[in-house]
Write a protein that holds these residues in place. Structure first.
Motif, short mmCIF file in Angstrom:
data_model
loop_
_atom_site.label_atom_id
_atom_site.label_comp_id
_atom_site.label_asym_id
_atom_site.label_seq_id
_atom_site.Cartn_x
_atom_site.Cartn_y
_atom_site.Cartn_z
N THR A 105 -4.99 -8.43 -7.04
CA THR A 105 -4.49 -7.54 -5.99
C THR A 105 -5.53 -7.38 -4.89
OG1 THR A 105 -3.12 -6.34 -7.57
CG2 THR A 105 -3.62 -5.22 -5.51
N ASP A 106 -5.07 -7.52 -3.67
CA ASP A 106 -5.88 -7.37 -2.45
C ASP A 106 -6.83 -8.54 -2.17
OD1 ASP A 106 -4.64 -4.98 -1.71
OD2 ASP A 106 -6.04 -3.79 -2.88
N ASP A 107 -6.81 -9.59 -2.99
CA ASP A 107 -7.59 -10.79 -2.66
C ASP A 107 -6.98 -11.41 -1.41
OD1 ASP A 107 -9.29 -10.54 -4.80
OD2 ASP A 107 -8.47 -12.22 -5.94
N GLN A 108 -7.83 -11.91 -0.54
CA GLN A 108 -7.35 -12.55 0.68
C GLN A 108 -7.12 -14.03 0.43
OE1 GLN A 108 -9.81 -11.98 4.16
NE2 GLN A 108 -8.26 -12.81 5.52
N LEU A 109 -5.97 -14.51 0.88
CA LEU A 109 -5.66 -15.94 0.78
C LEU A 109 -6.23 -16.65 1.99
CD1 LEU A 109 -1.91 -15.84 -0.32
CD2 LEU A 109 -3.92 -16.12 -1.75
N PRO A 110 -6.46 -17.96 1.87
CA PRO A 110 -6.89 -18.71 3.05
C PRO A 110 -5.82 -18.64 4.13
CG PRO A 110 -7.15 -20.02 1.04
CD PRO A 110 -6.37 -18.79 0.67
N SER A 111 -6.24 -18.80 5.37
CA SER A 111 -5.27 -18.82 6.48
C SER A 111 -4.35 -20.02 6.29
CB SER A 111 -6.00 -18.94 7.82
OG SER A 111 -6.56 -20.23 7.95
N TYR A 168 -2.79 -11.25 2.03
CA TYR A 168 -3.38 -10.67 0.82
C TYR A 168 -2.38 -10.66 -0.33
CZ TYR A 168 -6.76 -9.02 4.23
OH TYR A 168 -7.69 -8.98 5.23
N VAL A 169 -2.91 -10.66 -1.55
CA VAL A 169 -2.10 -10.56 -2.76
C VAL A 169 -1.66 -9.10 -2.91
CG1 VAL A 169 -2.08 -10.79 -5.27
CG2 VAL A 169 -3.33 -12.46 -3.87
N ASN A 170 -0.37 -8.90 -3.14
CA ASN A 170 0.18 -7.56 -3.35
C ASN A 170 -0.02 -7.10 -4.78
OD1 ASN A 170 1.20 -6.65 -0.92
ND2 ASN A 170 3.22 -7.55 -1.24
N ALA A 171 -0.06 -5.79 -4.94
CA ALA A 171 -0.03 -5.21 -6.28
C ALA A 171 1.39 -5.38 -6.81
CB ALA A 171 -0.38 -3.73 -6.21
N ILE A 172 1.50 -5.60 -8.10
CA ILE A 172 2.81 -5.79 -8.70
C ILE A 172 3.21 -4.50 -9.40
CG2 ILE A 172 4.10 -7.07 -10.44
CD1 ILE A 172 2.26 -9.46 -9.82
#
Length: 120
Positions: free
Chosen positions: A31-37, A74-78
């Protein structure tokens, strides 16, 4: 890191969606990790940016990721309750399809038991 099989018959965007979901399920992405553009992801996997954009849009529609304009993706919380409900619906569909194909619930349980020890 997500692996794209360029020899697979599966569309690249679908492979990217599945790969990112797999990384989230394994805890590699949290959660909240940023993905590459989009551009960075496209370059890393030798893909067209439109392909990556399509994958990101699909993941956003499924609320797996979110894009913050000017900041990134960003990755969402599930929400466990929502995930449980969605999985129950999918399982009901699967059981119905299996039944139509002559596959029993006992067969499905056997398959699930075998899969339990395998990695995602």
């Amino acid at each position: 890191m997500v692996v794209i099989n360029h020899d697979s018959g599966q569309p690249y965007y679908a492979q990217l969606v599945a790969g990112l979901k797999r990384e989230i399920a394994r805890g590699i992405l949290q959660t909240d990790d940023q993905l590459p553009s989009v551009r960075e992801m496209a370059k890393a996997h030798l893909l067209n940016p439109n392909t990556v954009s399509k994958a990101y849009k699909q993941l956003e529609a499924q609320q797996v990721i979110r894009t913050v304009p000017g900041k990134g993706t960003y990755v969402n919380a599930i929400d466990p309750a929502v995930a449980r409900s969605e999985l129950q619906q999918k399982l009901q569909q699967l059981v119905l399809q299996a039944s139509q194909a002559g596959i029993t619930i006992a067969d499905l349980i056997t398959w699930l038991t075998k899969m339990e020890g395998q990695s995602l």
